[in-house]
Design a protein around this motif. Structure first.
Motif, PDB file in Angstrom:
ATOM      1  N   ASP A  88       3.320  86.005  52.536  1.00 41.59           N
ATOM      2  CA  ASP A  88       2.897  84.944  51.627  1.00 41.59           C
ATOM      3  C   ASP A  88       2.158  83.826  52.359  1.00 41.59           C
ATOM      4  O   ASP A  88       1.248  83.209  51.809  1.00 41.59           O
ATOM      5  N   GLY A  89       2.533  83.555  53.611  1.00 42.15           N
ATOM      6  CA  GLY A  89       1.852  82.524  54.367  1.00 42.15           C
ATOM      7  C   GLY A  89       0.386  82.849  54.583  1.00 42.15           C
ATOM      8  O   GLY A  89      -0.487  81.971  54.469  1.00 42.15           O
ATOM      9  N   THR A  90       0.088  84.108  54.878  1.00 41.07           N
ATOM     10  CA  THR A  90      -1.300  84.540  55.051  1.00 41.07           C
ATOM     11  C   THR A  90      -2.068  84.378  53.744  1.00 41.07           C
ATOM     12  O   THR A  90      -3.219  83.939  53.728  1.00 41.07           O
ATOM     13  N   MET A  91      -1.413  84.734  52.626  1.00 41.79           N
ATOM     14  CA  MET A  91      -2.054  84.603  51.329  1.00 41.79           C
ATOM     15  C   MET A  91      -2.280  83.137  50.953  1.00 41.79           C
ATOM     16  O   MET A  91      -3.330  82.780  50.402  1.00 41.79           O
ATOM     17  N   LEU A  92      -1.325  82.263  51.243  1.00 41.68           N
ATOM     18  CA  LEU A  92      -1.478  80.847  50.926  1.00 41.68           C
ATOM     19  C   LEU A  92      -2.688  80.257  51.640  1.00 41.68           C
ATOM     20  O   LEU A  92      -3.486  79.510  51.046  1.00 41.68           O
ATOM     21  N   ASN A  93      -2.827  80.588  52.916  1.00 32.30           N
ATOM     22  CA  ASN A  93      -3.967  80.083  53.669  1.00 32.30           C
ATOM     23  C   ASN A  93      -5.275  80.615  53.098  1.00 32.30           C
ATOM     24  O   ASN A  93      -6.237  79.865  52.893  1.00 32.30           O
ATOM     25  N   ARG A 255       6.251  62.464  56.403  1.00 25.92           N
ATOM     26  CA  ARG A 255       5.095  63.361  56.489  1.00 25.92           C
ATOM     27  C   ARG A 255       4.814  63.985  55.126  1.00 25.92           C
ATOM     28  O   ARG A 255       5.714  64.139  54.308  1.00 25.92           O
ATOM     29  N   ALA A 256       3.565  64.360  54.930  1.00 26.91           N
ATOM     30  CA  ALA A 256       3.162  65.132  53.755  1.00 26.91           C
ATOM     31  C   ALA A 256       2.771  66.521  54.222  1.00 26.91           C
ATOM     32  O   ALA A 256       2.020  66.666  55.201  1.00 26.91           O
ATOM     33  N   HIS A 257       3.290  67.538  53.529  1.00 28.83           N
ATOM     34  CA  HIS A 257       3.041  68.930  53.911  1.00 28.83           C
ATOM     35  C   HIS A 257       2.340  69.650  52.758  1.00 28.83           C
ATOM     36  O   HIS A 257       2.747  69.538  51.600  1.00 28.83           O
ATOM     37  N   PHE A 258       1.304  70.399  53.074  1.00 28.77           N
ATOM     38  CA  PHE A 258       0.557  71.167  52.078  1.00 28.77           C
ATOM     39  C   PHE A 258       0.825  72.652  52.315  1.00 28.77           C
ATOM     40  O   PHE A 258       0.408  73.206  53.336  1.00 28.77           O
ATOM     41  N   ASP A 259       1.559  73.269  51.393  1.00 29.74           N
ATOM     42  CA  ASP A 259       1.947  74.685  51.513  1.00 29.74           C
ATOM     43  C   ASP A 259       2.698  74.961  52.810  1.00 29.74           C
ATOM     44  O   ASP A 259       2.719  76.100  53.287  1.00 29.74           O
ATOM     45  N   GLY A 260       3.292  73.933  53.400  1.00 28.51           N
ATOM     46  CA  GLY A 260       4.036  74.121  54.637  1.00 28.51           C
ATOM     47  C   GLY A 260       3.167  74.491  55.819  1.00 28.51           C
ATOM     48  O   GLY A 260       3.689  74.877  56.879  1.00 28.51           O
ATOM     49  N   GLN A 261       1.838  74.371  55.688  1.00 22.61           N
ATOM     50  CA  GLN A 261       0.930  74.812  56.740  1.00 22.61           C
ATOM     51  C   GLN A 261       0.069  73.689  57.308  1.00 22.61           C
ATOM     52  O   GLN A 261      -0.384  73.766  58.445  1.00 22.61           O
TER      53      GLN A 261
END
Length: 308
Positions: A88-93, A255-261
């Motif tokens: 899912d991380g690859t797809m989110l990016n 901090r602000a995180h966008f999709d954890g990435q």
């Protein structure tokens, strides 16, 4: 780019001719799947493009001169479809990178859960045949658009398919923030943070924080507090037309995180403005795809408790 492909009905859609391949970096399994896909698509007469970092991961194991490679912007401008191999991380990016180009995405799962990458590697070529022949289930997913403002001026912006999280950072102390929706003050809260999630992100970090699961067809945004100091603060859903502001009142390492990435450091007085993005993502699933069947499988619903 063939913009007609993600918009038209399957029976009237011109079939894709140029396909981008994106793989999980530093993964030999993903590299093997990319090589398999590239060769298979070439045999079917497709033009194959490979994302540049993915191509580097393939190294000498493939004749790179056979396939053109480039960055996401170049791929987005020249591709009819993208196949993403990984978790899912690859797809989110990939989704954030391709969103502005309206390239439909197919996910091949080589990660763990795989809520977004729903094709198993063992079924790859069979499913691909159906998808390339125009037999697919198209699903549109919304994204969030966010700006981080300091002294009234934007210092950062990004998209998110899953969620935007404002949290306390690495310190042990809670942050204090104010939540506004459409300019109306909602509450001031001391907590570890706040998750702002789409329906896609409702099965990610928000789910572990006791947020609700939202079907992708639900046009809503979930606001899920992280360990709130006031026990009366519960997750709420707001319409996808709402504009959300999170004002940091007090914090030492927020901090602000966008999709954890992607991460942006915040200071007291900063605020994060969030709204539904003008861009969306089109996911293509094999025939027979069911969101609820996917939930049963990934969340192990209906399984009998293990006997001790």
């Amino acid at each position: 780019m063939n913009n007609a492909f993600p918009r038209a009905a399957p029976d009237s859609t011109p079939l894709p001719r140029t396909i981008a391949l994106v793989g999980k970096y530093n993964s030999q399994e993903a590299a093997a799947s990319i090589r398999l896909l590239a060769g298979y698509l070439h045999e079917r007469g497709m033009t194959v493009l490979i994302e540049e970092e993915t191509a580097l991961n393939l190294g000498s194991q493939i004749e790179l001169r056979t396939w053109a490679s480039g960055n996401f912007a170049w791929l987005g401008a020249h591709s009819d479809m993208a196949i993403v191999v990984g978790g899912d991380g690859t797809m989110l990016n990939a989704a954030r990178q391709f969103a502005r180009y309206r390239v439909p995405l197919i996910g091949v799962n080589q990660g763990r859960l795989g809520f977004l990458t729903d094709i198993a590697r063992r079924d790859l070529l069979a499913c691909l045949d159906e998808l390339l022949d125009g037999r697919f289930v198209a699903e549109t997913r919304m994204l969030l658009d966010a700006e981080v403002l300091r002294d009234g001026r934007p210092i950062a912006s990004n998209l998110a398919l899953n969620d935007i999280v404002v949290d306390k950072g690495a310190t042990g102390r809670m942050i204090e923030f104010e939540l506004l929706i459409n300019g109306e003050f909602i509450y001031r809260l001391r907590a570890d943070g706040l998750i702002v999630a789409t329906s896609t992100g409702s099965t990610a970090y928000a789910l572990s924080a006791n947020g609700p699961i939202l079907h992708p067809q639900v046009s809503a945004i979930a606001l899920v507090p992280l360990c709130p100091h006031a026990l009366s603060n519960r997750p709420i859903l707001v319409g996808d037309t709402c504009e959300i502001e999170i004002h940091v009142v007090y914090a030492t390492d927020s901090r602000a995180h966008f999709d954890g990435q992607v991460t942006v450091d915040l200071k007291s007085g900063d605020y994060v403005a969030i709204r539904r993005s003008a861009y969306s993502i089109c996911l293509l699933h094999p025939p027979g795809y069911s969101y609820f069947a996917m939930l049963r499988q990934k969340l192990h619903w209906s399984e009998r408790p293990k006997e001790h």
